[in-house]
Design a protein around this motif. Structure first.
Motif, PDB file in Angstrom:
ATOM      1  N   GLY A 564      50.036 127.804 -13.406  1.00  0.00           N
ATOM      2  CA  GLY A 564      50.710 129.102 -13.586  1.00  0.00           C
ATOM      3  C   GLY A 564      50.300 130.278 -13.308  1.00  0.00           C
ATOM      4  O   GLY A 564      51.229 131.240 -12.987  1.00  0.00           O
ATOM      5  N   ASP A 565      49.319 130.259 -12.921  1.00  0.00           N
ATOM      6  CA  ASP A 565      48.767 131.483 -12.122  1.00  0.00           C
ATOM      7  C   ASP A 565      49.248 131.938 -10.491  1.00  0.00           C
ATOM      8  O   ASP A 565      49.782 133.168 -10.442  1.00  0.00           O
ATOM      9  CB  ASP A 565      47.021 131.630 -11.886  1.00  0.00           C
ATOM     10  N   LEU A 566      49.252 130.799  -9.867  1.00  0.00           N
ATOM     11  CA  LEU A 566      49.934 131.166  -8.925  1.00  0.00           C
ATOM     12  C   LEU A 566      51.468 131.405  -8.874  1.00  0.00           C
ATOM     13  O   LEU A 566      52.010 132.234  -8.236  1.00  0.00           O
ATOM     14  CB  LEU A 566      49.831 129.576  -7.842  1.00  0.00           C
ATOM     15  N   LEU A 567      51.976 130.639  -9.685  1.00  0.00           N
ATOM     16  CA  LEU A 567      53.613 131.206  -9.879  1.00  0.00           C
ATOM     17  C   LEU A 567      53.505 132.320 -10.255  1.00  0.00           C
ATOM     18  O   LEU A 567      54.744 133.274 -10.078  1.00  0.00           O
ATOM     19  CB  LEU A 567      54.199 129.938 -10.777  1.00  0.00           C
ATOM     20  N   ALA A 568      52.865 132.892 -11.334  1.00  0.00           N
ATOM     21  CA  ALA A 568      53.004 134.280 -11.872  1.00  0.00           C
ATOM     22  C   ALA A 568      52.706 135.319 -10.784  1.00  0.00           C
ATOM     23  O   ALA A 568      53.382 136.348 -10.739  1.00  0.00           O
ATOM     24  CB  ALA A 568      52.160 134.580 -13.149  1.00  0.00           C
ATOM     25  N   GLU A 569      51.717 135.091 -10.111  1.00  0.00           N
ATOM     26  CA  GLU A 569      51.430 135.832  -8.886  1.00  0.00           C
ATOM     27  C   GLU A 569      52.521 135.981  -8.072  1.00  0.00           C
ATOM     28  O   GLU A 569      53.114 137.022  -7.343  1.00  0.00           O
ATOM     29  CB  GLU A 569      49.920 135.692  -8.029  1.00  0.00           C
ATOM     30  N   GLY A 570      53.159 134.917  -7.635  1.00  0.00           N
ATOM     31  CA  GLY A 570      54.265 134.804  -6.722  1.00  0.00           C
ATOM     32  C   GLY A 570      55.691 135.673  -7.236  1.00  0.00           C
ATOM     33  O   GLY A 570      56.125 136.473  -6.660  1.00  0.00           O
ATOM     34  N   ARG A 571      55.691 135.473  -8.643  1.00  0.00           N
ATOM     35  CA  ARG A 571      56.923 135.857  -9.425  1.00  0.00           C
ATOM     36  C   ARG A 571      56.643 137.619  -9.200  1.00  0.00           C
ATOM     37  O   ARG A 571      57.553 138.455  -8.822  1.00  0.00           O
ATOM     38  CB  ARG A 571      57.107 135.711 -10.598  1.00  0.00           C
ATOM     39  N   ARG A 572      55.200 138.016  -9.436  1.00  0.00           N
ATOM     40  CA  ARG A 572      55.068 139.300  -9.391  1.00  0.00           C
ATOM     41  C   ARG A 572      55.134 139.903  -8.112  1.00  0.00           C
ATOM     42  O   ARG A 572      55.817 141.183  -7.883  1.00  0.00           O
ATOM     43  CB  ARG A 572      53.558 139.591  -9.908  1.00  0.00           C
ATOM     44  N   LEU A 573      54.875 139.360  -6.954  1.00  0.00           N
ATOM     45  CA  LEU A 573      55.212 139.929  -5.559  1.00  0.00           C
ATOM     46  C   LEU A 573      56.540 140.139  -5.298  1.00  0.00           C
ATOM     47  O   LEU A 573      57.334 141.127  -4.846  1.00  0.00           O
ATOM     48  CB  LEU A 573      54.479 139.025  -4.370  1.00  0.00           C
ATOM     49  N   VAL A 574      57.451 139.161  -5.735  1.00  0.00           N
ATOM     50  CA  VAL A 574      58.700 139.080  -5.517  1.00  0.00           C
ATOM     51  C   VAL A 574      59.481 140.166  -6.129  1.00  0.00           C
ATOM     52  O   VAL A 574      60.195 141.006  -5.718  1.00  0.00           O
ATOM     53  CB  VAL A 574      59.620 137.793  -5.714  1.00  0.00           C
ATOM     54  N   ASP A 575      59.023 140.641  -7.570  1.00  0.00           N
ATOM     55  CA  ASP A 575      59.565 141.592  -8.287  1.00  0.00           C
ATOM     56  C   ASP A 575      59.187 142.761  -7.763  1.00  0.00           C
ATOM     57  O   ASP A 575      59.820 143.883  -7.733  1.00  0.00           O
ATOM     58  CB  ASP A 575      59.031 141.525  -9.649  1.00  0.00           C
ATOM     59  N   ARG A 576      57.858 143.076  -7.212  1.00  0.00           N
ATOM     60  CA  ARG A 576      57.533 144.161  -6.711  1.00  0.00           C
ATOM     61  C   ARG A 576      58.610 144.458  -5.536  1.00  0.00           C
ATOM     62  O   ARG A 576      59.061 145.817  -5.352  1.00  0.00           O
ATOM     63  CB  ARG A 576      56.024 144.257  -6.167  1.00  0.00           C
ATOM     64  N   GLU A 577      58.894 143.512  -4.420  1.00  0.00           N
ATOM     65  CA  GLU A 577      59.555 143.843  -3.353  1.00  0.00           C
ATOM     66  C   GLU A 577      60.921 143.958  -3.880  1.00  0.00           C
ATOM     67  O   GLU A 577      61.867 144.751  -3.299  1.00  0.00           O
ATOM     68  CB  GLU A 577      59.800 142.751  -2.558  1.00  0.00           C
ATOM     69  N   ARG A 578      61.538 143.522  -4.885  1.00  0.00           N
ATOM     70  CA  ARG A 578      62.882 143.751  -5.396  1.00  0.00           C
ATOM     71  C   ARG A 578      63.064 145.355  -5.951  1.00  0.00           C
ATOM     72  O   ARG A 578      63.863 145.935  -5.545  1.00  0.00           O
ATOM     73  CB  ARG A 578      63.275 143.217  -6.715  1.00  0.00           C
ATOM     74  N   ARG A 579      62.105 145.679  -6.476  1.00  0.00           N
ATOM     75  CA  ARG A 579      62.020 147.195  -7.131  1.00  0.00           C
ATOM     76  C   ARG A 579      61.905 148.151  -5.949  1.00  0.00           C
ATOM     77  O   ARG A 579      62.749 149.079  -5.988  1.00  0.00           O
ATOM     78  CB  ARG A 579      60.809 147.347  -7.929  1.00  0.00           C
ATOM     79  N   ARG A 580      61.159 147.906  -4.872  1.00  0.00           N
ATOM     80  CA  ARG A 580      61.074 148.554  -3.780  1.00  0.00           C
ATOM     81  C   ARG A 580      62.310 148.645  -3.090  1.00  0.00           C
ATOM     82  O   ARG A 580      62.701 149.812  -2.406  1.00  0.00           O
ATOM     83  CB  ARG A 580      60.032 148.038  -2.725  1.00  0.00           C
ATOM     84  N   ARG A 581      62.902 147.607  -2.754  1.00  0.00           N
ATOM     85  CA  ARG A 581      64.282 147.821  -2.007  1.00  0.00           C
ATOM     86  C   ARG A 581      65.571 148.349  -2.827  1.00  0.00           C
ATOM     87  O   ARG A 581      66.018 149.106  -2.134  1.00  0.00           O
ATOM     88  CB  ARG A 581      64.956 146.179  -1.769  1.00  0.00           C
ATOM     89  N   ILE A 582      65.431 148.142  -4.417  1.00  0.00           N
ATOM     90  CA  ILE A 582      66.348 148.794  -5.143  1.00  0.00           C
ATOM     91  C   ILE A 582      66.130 150.595  -4.852  1.00  0.00           C
ATOM     92  O   ILE A 582      66.985 151.148  -4.914  1.00  0.00           O
ATOM     93  CB  ILE A 582      66.228 148.552  -6.426  1.00  0.00           C
TER      94      ILE A 582
END
Length: 615
Positions: A564-582
């Motif tokens: 779960g830690d690896l999936l959570a870290e990957g999801r956090r990175l994608v969410d960060r990029e989504r916020r930056r692009r918005i």
């Protein structure tokens, strides 16, 4: 003889031969034009705008020749099936000449010209002669191998003159391509259907993509830090430049190094959002890699050349890593929208159109509405069904190919279902279709697998003009090396004889070990590799054998991928990029409406705007 003395049957036969030759020439000419147009469009879409004309034309020639080999095989098969009593037709003589020209041009391009140009573009020397000398030095191992092979062949010719140089060259090139294509197809024949099937399930794809995002983000940051380190070293060298000891060669070297430094600094600012790292540069009396300076504080040209090469390479690696990261993030965002059933509106689709011809086509409200309805129908209804059907059909075709390869060595019995399609000629167009579909699938599975292995490093085809010169040349070279062995392998698979391509490649049958039965027995390993992939023991087996370079580059390895830690870290990175692009999109919209000022726009957007303006 005068025309009146020529018998009617002979005149009819001559007329038919002329018409056949003319028709074959027209078809080959039209096919060559079509291949050239498709290859030019493909290269133009991927190639970086700063690619030199020589490298662009060489890459284009590599793709044109490779696609020509693949496109000419179905025509050759039809000629062999339609020939009467084993006699060659007039157009088949033309095909023979085409094979000779295409094959040897491809051979020289992928084994001589492309390796030299790749090292020439990567060299850090400051003159054309110096870069060419560095290219020869970097390819010295291959040159030594060619020299040793030439000496051995000369000795063989002296003992037994029955084997020519052409046969040895064909056998060696085919053995290398067959070895690589066997490994690639063994992976791709299972991975491609599995990938298409899994694409229909966004949740499963997201889990894998999140794990890949963590590894790719680490690799991306590592390349950016390495680029910053070499930028610091180059700054140190330029700052220590001694104006009192003027030398023309050093002055030119410093000018080229300064230009590359400025380009890399701009790239670094663009990739890191303008952030400057506080890590100190390695200053002192040493240049790149700790190489000593020359006497009196003046660096050697070799030192500056090594630094220049390292700086260029670091910039290329950082750009490639950024392109892969952006591609992965874009894929994750689309998969998240599919999983949450967040489909784009008509306005969002219109805003995403980049090509001018699409904007013109969909300029009216009715056209936009129709296009939006088609997109919604694809995403909501058709996409999962089409992908699963495509995955199933590819799986069936993979099974048919593997069965045929398992019995390729036997002449008395065969499990090749493809061979049943070529027992007789079914007409021109149907024969072409029966050849093109399985042959194109074999080429696609092999070439798709090339970019999934770590052996390729960061080489790849990056869209929107992001493919650098070395990647473009490497991709053209690897496709050219695989095209002929794959096509020759395909002809064994369908068991069609007396083709012009087989007659030319058959010259290597007299070569010991690499000729004859090697092409019939070795492909049996494809079945073994496919079985290992199906049983999920392929990756552990490679790790046990120490062949980590043949592990799929972004495949989840071991139980850590399921944590779960690896999936959570990957999801956090994608969410960060989504916020930056918005945030970037919102700021750009404010800027376009005149409600924002220049200083409130992030530096990365200012740099992108300056690049588009050409300033």
């Amino acid at each position: 003889q005068p025309p009146s003395a020529v018998p009617r049957s002979d005149a009819t036969r001559i007329g038919q031969g002329v018409m056949e030759l003319t028709g074959g020439a027209e078809f080959l000419f039209a096919g060559a034009i079509a291949v050239a147009v498709v290859s030019t469009g493909l290269i133009h879409h991927f190639a970086h705008r700063e690619v030199s004309w020589l490298s662009f034309l060489t890459s284009l020639l590599g793709f044109v020749l490779s696609f020509s080999i693949i496109a000419l095989v179905p025509f050759d098969v039809w000629e062999a099936l339609s020939a009467e009593d084993g006699k060659k037709g007039h157009s088949q003589v033309l095909v023979d000449s085409s094979w000779e020209l295409i094959y040897w041009a491809t051979f020289l391009l992928c084994w001589v010209l492309c390796p030299l140009l790749i090292e020439y573009e990567a060299a850090g020397d400051f003159t054309v002669y110096g870069r060419f000398r560095a290219s020869l030095h970097r390819n010295a191992a291959w040159c030594a191998g060619y020299f040793v092979a030439g000496v051995l062949m000369l000795i063989w010719f002296t003992v037994d003159g029955g084997i020519g140089l052409r046969a040895w060259c064909i056998a060696a090139s085919n053995a290398w391509g067959l070895l690589l294509s066997t490994v690639l197809m063994g992976y791709g024949l299972v991975a491609v259907p599995r990938h298409l099937w899994c694409l229909a399930n966004p949740s499963e794809q997201l889990a894998t993509s999140y794990c890949n995002a963590v590894a790719l983000d680490e690799a991306r940051l590592s390349t950016q830090y390495e680029l910053h380190e070499y930028i610091s070293e180059a700054r140190s060298e330029v700052a220590c430049r001694n104006a009192h000891m003027w030398d023309a060669s050093l002055e030119k070297a410093f000018g080229i190094l300064q230009q590359t430094l400025e380009e890399c600094e701009q790239l670094h600012c663009e990739l890191t959002n303008g952030a400057q790292r506080s890590r100190g540069a390695r200053r002192g009396t040493h240049g790149c890699g700790g190489l000593p300076r020359g006497g009196g504080g003046v660096p050697h040209l070799e030192t500056l050349g090594d630094l220049h090469r390292s700086l260029k390479q670091a910039g290329l690696e950082a750009r490639r890593a950024a392109c892969r990261w952006n591609g992965l993030i874009h894929r994750c965002l689309r998969l998240e929208e599919l999983q949450e059933q967040m489909y784009p509106s008509a306005g969002e689709l219109a805003a995403s159109w980049q090509d001018s011809w699409v904007r013109v086509f969909c300029s009216s409200r009715s056209a936009r509405s129709i296009w939006h309805a088609i997109i919604l129908l694809w995403l909501q209804v058709l996409r999962p069904r089409v992908l699963r059907i495509a995955g199933g059909l590819c799986g069936v075709l993979s099974g048919v190919i593997v069965l045929g390869q398992m019995t390729m060595f036997s002449e008395s019995w065969s499990l090749s279902l493809l061979a049943l399609l070529f027992k007789e000629c079914h007409g021109f167009w149907l024969t072409q279709a029966c050849c093109i579909v399985p042959l194109s699938y074999m080429v696609c599975t092999a070439y798709w697998s090339v970019f999934r292995f770590k052996i390729t490093g960061w080489y790849g085809l990056y869209p929107d003009h992001n493919t650098d010169t070395s990647s473009l040349l490497w991709c053209a070279s690897i496709l050219a090396r695989l095209a002929a062995p794959l096509c020759y392998h395909f002809l064994f698979l369908i068991r069609v004889e007396r083709t012009a391509f087989q007659e030319m490649m058959g010259q290597m049958n007299v070569v010991p070990v690499l000729g004859g039965s090697f092409n019939e027995v070795f492909p049996v390993l494809v079945g073994f590799i496919c079985l290992c992939n199906l049983l999920n023991v392929y990756l552990p087996l490679l790790q046990i054998c120490g062949l980590d370079a043949l592990v799929a580059e972004w495949a989840p390895l071991g139980p850590a991928a399921d944590s779960g830690d690896l999936l959570a870290e990957g999801r956090r990175l994608v969410d960060r990029e989504r916020r930056r692009r918005i945030e970037d999109r919102s700021l750009m919209e404010l800027h376009d409406r005149g409600e924002g000022e220049r200083q409130f726009i992030p530096l990365r957007l200012q740099i992108a705007s300056l690049i588009e303006d050409g300033t």
